[in-house]
Design a protein around this motif. Structure first.
Motif, PDB file in Angstrom:
ATOM      1  N   CYS A 271       0.831  -1.207   0.000  1.00 14.48           N
ATOM      2  CA  CYS A 271       0.000   0.000   0.000  1.00 14.48           C
ATOM      3  C   CYS A 271       0.869   1.261   0.000  1.00 14.48           C
ATOM      4  CB  CYS A 271      -0.918   0.007   1.223  1.00 14.48           C
ATOM      5  SG  CYS A 271      -2.325  -1.099   1.108  1.00 14.48           S
ATOM      6  N   ILE A 272       1.905   1.247   0.817  1.00 15.87           N
ATOM      7  CA  ILE A 272       2.781   2.418   0.886  1.00 15.87           C
ATOM      8  C   ILE A 272       3.414   2.682  -0.474  1.00 15.87           C
ATOM      9  CG2 ILE A 272       4.922   3.325   1.895  1.00 15.87           C
ATOM     10  CD1 ILE A 272       4.183   1.726   4.433  1.00 15.87           C
ATOM     11  N   VAL A 273       3.991   1.632  -1.070  1.00 21.66           N
ATOM     12  CA  VAL A 273       4.661   1.791  -2.365  1.00 21.66           C
ATOM     13  C   VAL A 273       3.652   2.139  -3.454  1.00 21.66           C
ATOM     14  CG1 VAL A 273       5.998   0.603  -4.137  1.00 21.66           C
ATOM     15  CG2 VAL A 273       6.555   0.263  -1.729  1.00 21.66           C
ATOM     16  N   GLY A 274       2.526   1.407  -3.490  1.00 19.30           N
ATOM     17  CA  GLY A 274       1.540   1.626  -4.547  1.00 19.30           C
ATOM     18  C   GLY A 274       0.921   3.020  -4.509  1.00 19.30           C
ATOM     19  N   LEU A 275       0.630   3.514  -3.311  1.00 21.92           N
ATOM     20  CA  LEU A 275      -0.002   4.828  -3.197  1.00 21.92           C
ATOM     21  C   LEU A 275       0.983   5.976  -3.372  1.00 21.92           C
ATOM     22  CD1 LEU A 275      -2.451   4.172  -0.204  1.00 21.92           C
ATOM     23  CD2 LEU A 275      -3.053   4.462  -2.606  1.00 21.92           C
ATOM     24  N   LEU A 276       2.253   5.736  -3.064  1.00 20.84           N
ATOM     25  CA  LEU A 276       3.230   6.830  -3.116  1.00 20.84           C
ATOM     26  C   LEU A 276       4.072   6.844  -4.391  1.00 20.84           C
ATOM     27  CD1 LEU A 276       4.530   6.900   0.583  1.00 20.84           C
ATOM     28  CD2 LEU A 276       2.697   8.234  -0.462  1.00 20.84           C
ATOM     29  N   LEU A 277       4.095   5.729  -5.133  1.00 23.46           N
ATOM     30  CA  LEU A 277       4.874   5.694  -6.370  1.00 23.46           C
ATOM     31  C   LEU A 277       4.506   6.815  -7.348  1.00 23.46           C
ATOM     32  CD1 LEU A 277       5.427   1.976  -7.455  1.00 23.46           C
ATOM     33  CD2 LEU A 277       7.161   3.712  -7.041  1.00 23.46           C
ATOM     34  N   PRO A 278       3.204   7.111  -7.526  1.00 23.05           N
ATOM     35  CA  PRO A 278       2.863   8.198  -8.456  1.00 23.05           C
ATOM     36  C   PRO A 278       3.423   9.556  -8.044  1.00 23.05           C
ATOM     37  CG  PRO A 278       0.931   6.846  -7.975  1.00 23.05           C
ATOM     38  CD  PRO A 278       1.998   6.427  -7.029  1.00 23.05           C
ATOM     39  N   PHE A 279       3.833   9.688  -6.784  1.00 23.61           N
ATOM     40  CA  PHE A 279       4.377  10.955  -6.297  1.00 23.61           C
ATOM     41  C   PHE A 279       5.910  10.960  -6.288  1.00 23.61           C
ATOM     42  CE2 PHE A 279       0.174  10.426  -4.486  1.00 23.61           C
ATOM     43  CZ  PHE A 279      -0.407  11.662  -4.729  1.00 23.61           C
ATOM     44  N   GLY A 280       6.519   9.920  -6.905  1.00 22.60           N
ATOM     45  CA  GLY A 280       7.971   9.878  -7.014  1.00 22.60           C
ATOM     46  C   GLY A 280       8.681   9.109  -5.918  1.00 22.60           C
ATOM     47  N   PHE A 281       7.933   8.437  -5.036  1.00 23.43           N
ATOM     48  CA  PHE A 281       8.549   7.632  -3.975  1.00 23.43           C
ATOM     49  C   PHE A 281       9.393   6.516  -4.594  1.00 23.43           C
ATOM     50  CE2 PHE A 281       8.419   4.015  -1.049  1.00 23.43           C
ATOM     51  CZ  PHE A 281       8.759   4.595   0.150  1.00 23.43           C
ATOM     52  N   PRO A 282      10.592   6.217  -4.116  1.00 29.11           N
ATOM     53  CA  PRO A 282      11.203   6.785  -2.915  1.00 29.11           C
ATOM     54  C   PRO A 282      12.273   7.844  -3.194  1.00 29.11           C
ATOM     55  CG  PRO A 282      12.307   4.743  -3.453  1.00 29.11           C
ATOM     56  CD  PRO A 282      11.311   4.994  -4.556  1.00 29.11           C
ATOM     57  N   PHE A 283      12.242   8.430  -4.381  1.00 29.25           N
ATOM     58  CA  PHE A 283      13.328   9.337  -4.770  1.00 29.25           C
ATOM     59  C   PHE A 283      12.930  10.809  -4.750  1.00 29.25           C
ATOM     60  CE2 PHE A 283      13.950   5.286  -7.078  1.00 29.25           C
ATOM     61  CZ  PHE A 283      15.109   4.884  -6.447  1.00 29.25           C
ATOM     62  N   GLN A 284      11.662  11.099  -4.526  1.00 21.91           N
ATOM     63  CA  GLN A 284      11.203  12.483  -4.519  1.00 21.91           C
ATOM     64  C   GLN A 284      10.591  12.821  -3.160  1.00 21.91           C
ATOM     65  OE1 GLN A 284      11.687  14.618  -7.079  1.00 21.91           O
ATOM     66  NE2 GLN A 284      12.717  12.979  -8.205  1.00 21.91           N
ATOM     67  N   LYS A 285      10.476  14.106  -2.891  1.00 26.35           N
ATOM     68  CA  LYS A 285       9.828  14.547  -1.660  1.00 26.35           C
ATOM     69  C   LYS A 285       8.370  14.093  -1.655  1.00 26.35           C
ATOM     70  CE  LYS A 285      12.505  18.853  -1.705  1.00 26.35           C
ATOM     71  NZ  LYS A 285      12.411  20.322  -1.688  1.00 26.35           N
ATOM     72  N   ILE A 286       7.929  13.597  -0.512  1.00 24.94           N
ATOM     73  CA  ILE A 286       6.547  13.147  -0.362  1.00 24.94           C
ATOM     74  C   ILE A 286       5.850  14.043   0.650  1.00 24.94           C
ATOM     75  CG2 ILE A 286       5.035  11.228   0.273  1.00 24.94           C
ATOM     76  CD1 ILE A 286       6.639  10.730  -2.261  1.00 24.94           C
ATOM     77  N   ASN A 287       4.686  14.550   0.277  1.00 20.66           N
ATOM     78  CA  ASN A 287       3.889  15.366   1.185  1.00 20.66           C
ATOM     79  C   ASN A 287       3.558  14.572   2.444  1.00 20.66           C
ATOM     80  OD1 ASN A 287       0.877  16.061   2.089  1.00 20.66           O
ATOM     81  ND2 ASN A 287       1.866  17.923   1.354  1.00 20.66           N
ATOM     82  N   GLY A 288       3.717  15.207   3.612  1.00 25.46           N
ATOM     83  CA  GLY A 288       3.500  14.509   4.867  1.00 25.46           C
ATOM     84  C   GLY A 288       2.099  13.951   5.011  1.00 25.46           C
ATOM     85  N   SER A 289       1.101  14.693   4.555  1.00 21.19           N
ATOM     86  CA  SER A 289      -0.279  14.225   4.646  1.00 21.19           C
ATOM     87  C   SER A 289      -0.490  12.975   3.798  1.00 21.19           C
ATOM     88  CB  SER A 289      -1.233  15.342   4.204  1.00 21.19           C
ATOM     89  OG  SER A 289      -2.563  14.889   4.203  1.00 21.19           O
ATOM     90  N   MET A 290       0.091  12.963   2.595  1.00 20.77           N
ATOM     91  CA  MET A 290      -0.058  11.800   1.722  1.00 20.77           C
ATOM     92  C   MET A 290       0.660  10.592   2.309  1.00 20.77           C
ATOM     93  SD  MET A 290      -1.541  10.855  -0.999  1.00 20.77           S
ATOM     94  CE  MET A 290      -1.694   9.075  -1.013  1.00 20.77           C
ATOM     95  N   LEU A 291       1.818  10.825   2.922  1.00 16.74           N
ATOM     96  CA  LEU A 291       2.554   9.729   3.538  1.00 16.74           C
ATOM     97  C   LEU A 291       1.740   9.112   4.669  1.00 16.74           C
ATOM     98  CD1 LEU A 291       5.178   8.089   3.854  1.00 16.74           C
ATOM     99  CD2 LEU A 291       6.035   9.902   5.347  1.00 16.74           C
ATOM    100  N   ARG A 292       1.140   9.934   5.508  1.00 18.35           N
ATOM    101  CA  ARG A 292       0.341   9.404   6.617  1.00 18.35           C
ATOM    102  C   ARG A 292      -0.910   8.701   6.109  1.00 18.35           C
ATOM    103  NH1 ARG A 292       2.397  14.218   8.670  1.00 18.35           N
ATOM    104  NH2 ARG A 292       0.579  15.451   8.050  1.00 18.35           N
ATOM    105  N   THR A 293      -1.489   9.197   5.027  1.00 24.02           N
ATOM    106  CA  THR A 293      -2.659   8.532   4.431  1.00 24.02           C
ATOM    107  C   THR A 293      -2.280   7.140   3.940  1.00 24.02           C
ATOM    108  OG1 THR A 293      -3.608  10.651   3.750  1.00 24.02           O
ATOM    109  CG2 THR A 293      -4.397   8.677   2.607  1.00 24.02           C
ATOM    110  N   ALA A 294      -1.133   7.029   3.262  1.00 19.51           N
ATOM    111  CA  ALA A 294      -0.683   5.731   2.770  1.00 19.51           C
ATOM    112  C   ALA A 294      -0.421   4.772   3.931  1.00 19.51           C
ATOM    113  CB  ALA A 294       0.571   5.905   1.920  1.00 19.51           C
TER     114      ALA A 294
END
Length: 515
Positions: A271-294
């Motif tokens: 879930c963490i990888v799938g939800l955050l990949l579109p935002f550039g995870f793990p090589f880009q800055k991730i918004n804190g709210s989106m990280l906590r949602t994931a």
């Protein structure tokens, strides 16, 4: 702002001393908060109580970031409750005995797991602790050692990652100061260049495998390890663990399987990888709210999967599985209260000017080469007193960057010194949220965790301080090797003076002893 002078250090001092004396963290935090509010209202107790509740506790609980974290902690509690009470942790411990077969391997495996859960310093201790508590108990590794392992792989890992909350927050502070001084480097590049100068974080992480394989233990940790090695008792008889130890011998009929923890963990990471990949995870800055949602999504779906598997395997009924989830969430209530009061104490300390008073004491005319070591010591004092590394960064980075620039001190080393000092003080402070969460993750007495961790943290801090003196003169990343070397030397020296080498026994050794 009104200046309260020496009175400004009373709130954290009261909290720390009471916690040390009476081993009641909740009451001590509340006493520290009340002391600070009493100072603000010039000794009027009724006004102080009303303001403490209305303008401090309520405000801290309602803060956007804090409230998000509190909700996330409930999701974590439910997840941990299900995978723990399901027996999956015990089954995993039994399955892992073949490859986690010695005392040293147990510590290193816990260390590696903590590093892998790099995305949240609050989630890491609870998640890794729930998995490795039965493994450490089986291998007669003390709960105090487990708490140190959890604490050492929480904040020290997160502070090195540029694309999660820690890194984003620090980069924001750096950007403002670099822009004010018209320095061209981007905050992303500066953060990456500072990593080799984060001597405390890297030294703390390096100390774990050194302790595991060299076997040297000293001070209170040595006594705790000897107790568990000789008696099998994971903590002292008078200890007050922050959560109950889970008993695994209550299952009837079908026995639990390791898949009850492995599948939920796989779903969590997916879930963490799938939800955050579109935002550039793990090589880009991730918004804190989106990280906590994931994270919350992963914890919830992982818990649901574990509950469904228990019902499918006929280990528990649906009602019993739901009860396990709610029990895990309920066990979070105490820690939620502690977190709110810890934040409240930080807010009160800010209002009375605790950090400013300490910083002013440390100010003076200093040569450029001494700036990093001065910032390291100041950061440690501020962070220990307030229990907040983030608050320390917010106070000192705006001071450190222009100070280093004006005194021709190495800016990158100075920023690293602030981060290391803030992390060291937070690591030692009994009112730090990550220290508290590590005690809970290990099911350990909180003050026992603080007392056993402190000598190890000071060992790394001494090595870091020596390295900052050298780096102030010779600001090169190669100084990191000196810092890590000093950690190893001090570990051996302190181990021989105040402790002893503990044998690296195996599962077979314990079986021969009838364990």
């Amino acid at each position: 702002m009104e200046s309260y002078g020496f009175l400004s250090i009373l709130p954290p001092l009261v909290a720390v001393l009471l916690a040390w004396r009476f081993k009641n963290v909740l009451a001590s935090l509340l006493a520290g908060c009340f002391t600070g509010t009493l100072i603000l209202f010039h000794g009027n107790p009724m006004t102080a109580v009303v303001d403490l509740i209305r303008n401090t506790i309520f405000v801290q609980a309602a803060d956007a970031y804090n409230s998000n974290l509190l909700v996330m902690m409930v999701f974590i509690g439910g997840f941990v409750g299900v995978v723990t009470y399901s027996g999956g942790a015990r089954a995993f411990a039994e399955k892992s005995a073949a490859w986690i077969s010695s005392r040293a391997k147990t510590q290193v495996a816990t260390w590696l797991a903590g590093i892998l859960v790099f995305f949240s310093d609050s989630a890491s201790p609870l998640l890794v602790g729930s998995v490795f508590q039965p493994i450490c108990d089986r291998m007669r590794v003390s709960r105090e050692k487990l708490a140190w392992l959890l604490d050492t792989t929480a904040s020290p890992v997160c502070i090195l990652i540029p694309f999660i909350g820690w890194g984003i927050f620090i980069q924001g502070l750096i950007q403002k100061e670099y822009a004010a001084l018209k320095l061209a480097d981007s905050e992303w590049d500066v953060f990456l260049q500072v990593i080799p100068f984060q001597f405390y974080a890297l030294g703390a992480l390096a100390m774990v495998p050194l302790v595991a394989f060299l076997g040297f233990e000293f001070s209170a940790m040595y006594r705790a390890e000897e107790r568990t090695r000789r008696t099998g008792q994971p903590f002292w008889p008078e200890a007050k663990p922050l959560r109950p130890s889970v008993e695994f011998d209550t299952f009837q009929g079908t026995q639990p399987r390791a898949s009850l923890i492995l599948v939920p963990l796989f779903i969590l990471f997916a879930c963490i990888v799938g939800l955050l990949l579109p935002f550039g995870f793990p090589f880009q800055k991730i918004n804190g709210s989106m990280l906590r949602t994931a994270l919350c999504t992963g914890y919830f779906l992982g818990a649901l999967a574990c509950m469904a598997m228990m019902v499918g395997m006929k280990i528990k009924t649906a009602g019993e599985a739901y009860g396990m989830y709610m029990q895990g969430a309920r066990e979070m209530m105490f820690i939620l209260m502690i977190l709110v009061l810890a934040w409240s104490l930080g807010s009160v300390c800010k209002a009375v000017g605790t950090a400013g008073y300490i910083v002013n004491l440390a100010k003076g005319s200093v040569p450029g080469w001494a700036v990093p070591s001065l910032l390291f010591v100041t950061g440690a004092l501020v962070s220990f007193a307030t229990g907040s590394s983030w608050g320390t960064f917010a106070i000192l980075i705006p001071l450190a960057v222009p100070m280093a620039h004006g005194l021709e001190a190495p800016i990158l080393v100075s920023i690293g010194a602030v981060l290391s000092g803030g992390l060291f003080g937070d690591h030692c402070s009994p009112i730090s949220d990550t220290t508290i969460l590590s005690s809970m993750g290990a099911a350990c007495d909180h003050l026992d965790h603080v007392k056993t961790q402190l000598p190890y943290a000071v060992t790394v801090a001494l090595a870091s301080l020596g390295a900052y003196v050298v780096a102030g003169i010779f600001p090169h990343p190669a100084v990191l090797a000196l810092s890590l070397g000093l950690v190893a030397v001090l570990l051996v020296v302190f181990g021989k003076i105040w402790g002893r080498r503990v044998e690296n026994y195996t599962v077979k050794d314990l079986e021969r002893e009838g364990a």
